[in-house]
Design a protein around this motif. Structure first.
Motif, short mmCIF file in Angstrom:
data_model
loop_
_atom_site.label_atom_id
_atom_site.label_comp_id
_atom_site.label_asym_id
_atom_site.label_seq_id
_atom_site.Cartn_x
_atom_site.Cartn_y
_atom_site.Cartn_z
N LEU A 98 0.83 -1.20 0.00
CA LEU A 98 0.00 0.00 0.00
C LEU A 98 0.87 1.26 0.00
CD1 LEU A 98 -2.79 -1.02 2.51
CD2 LEU A 98 -3.13 -0.44 0.09
N GLN A 125 -5.69 -3.18 1.04
CA GLN A 125 -6.37 -2.41 2.08
C GLN A 125 -7.28 -3.32 2.91
OE1 GLN A 125 -7.64 1.60 1.15
NE2 GLN A 125 -9.59 1.25 2.20
N VAL A 182 -5.40 5.66 3.05
CA VAL A 182 -5.45 4.54 3.98
C VAL A 182 -5.44 5.02 5.43
CG1 VAL A 182 -4.21 2.43 4.70
CG2 VAL A 182 -4.41 2.99 2.29
#
Length: 211
Positions: free
Chosen positions: A114, A138, A182
């Motif tokens: 990520l 995620q 995120v």
């Protein structure tokens, strides 16, 4: 100066080692390695790390590679310096060791990718993130953070009530991800969000990540 780190501050692995050194208040020299021109595949780094990756580390006649191994060495070799990162209590060390393994085997598997897709590619390289990879990773990270939320609801830090190596290893990737969408995955879990903010507010963390 006995301690040298061969690396690149843009590298989360390099920053993992630098944060450990700063937590211990140790003097060191950072030898910059230009990844874009392939210096990591040449001397002097290639003699330290045969895989040609940053960071490389020297402490006198000792040469090491792999950031987690280096951070662990720093924590043990300089246990009497700076911030305590390990414990003399074998039970506390065992618990800390569990979460050190979790960071490498669970958290980092999703978080590193990520970080690459959402932080390194668009912010550092000017490339577009692969949203299919982001969606998959995620979801994986969210499942890991559910477990972290339960753990951090019982203790301030992963290894217990004291900051330790288990927490420190997360810092570089935490910093990267908090600058992406995120961050919402962390913020949705109050204990995790407080833990992440606490880690990133530490002077050593702030100094290295803000450099």
């Amino acid at each position: 100066m006995a301690i040298k780190v061969y690396g690149q501050p843009a590298s989360s692995a390099t920053r993992r080692v630098l944060v450990a050194l700063e937590e211990k208040g140790l003097d060191y020299e950072l030898v910059l390695i230009d990844l874009y021109t392939g210096q990591h595949k040449k001397e002097p780094l290639i003699s330290i790390n045969p895989f040609g990756q940053v960071p490389g580390f020297e402490d006198g006649d000792l040469q090491l590679f792999e950031s987690r191994a280096i951070a662990s060495y720093i924590a043990h070799a300089y246990a009497d310096k700076g911030s305590p990162l390990i414990s003399k209590d074998p039970k506390k060390m065992a618990i800390m060791g569990v979460w050190v393994e979790v960071e490498g085997e669970k958290f980092n598997v999703a978080a590193q990718l990520l970080s690459y897709e959402l932080y390194l590619k668009p912010i550092k390289l000017g490339l577009t993130a692969d949203e299919a990879v982001v969606e998959k990773r995620q979801a994986e990270l969210a499942a890991v953070l559910d477990i972290y939320e339960a753990r951090l609801g019982k203790s301030k830090y992963l290894g217990g009530d004291d900051f330790s190596l288990a927490d420190l290893l997360h810092i570089p990737i935490l910093y990267n991800l908090q600058k992406t969408k995120v961050k919402a995955v962390f913020d949705a879990r109050p204990a995790v969000a407080a833990w992440a903010a606490n880690l990133l507010a530490r002077p050593a963390s702030h100094k290295i990540n803000a450099a």
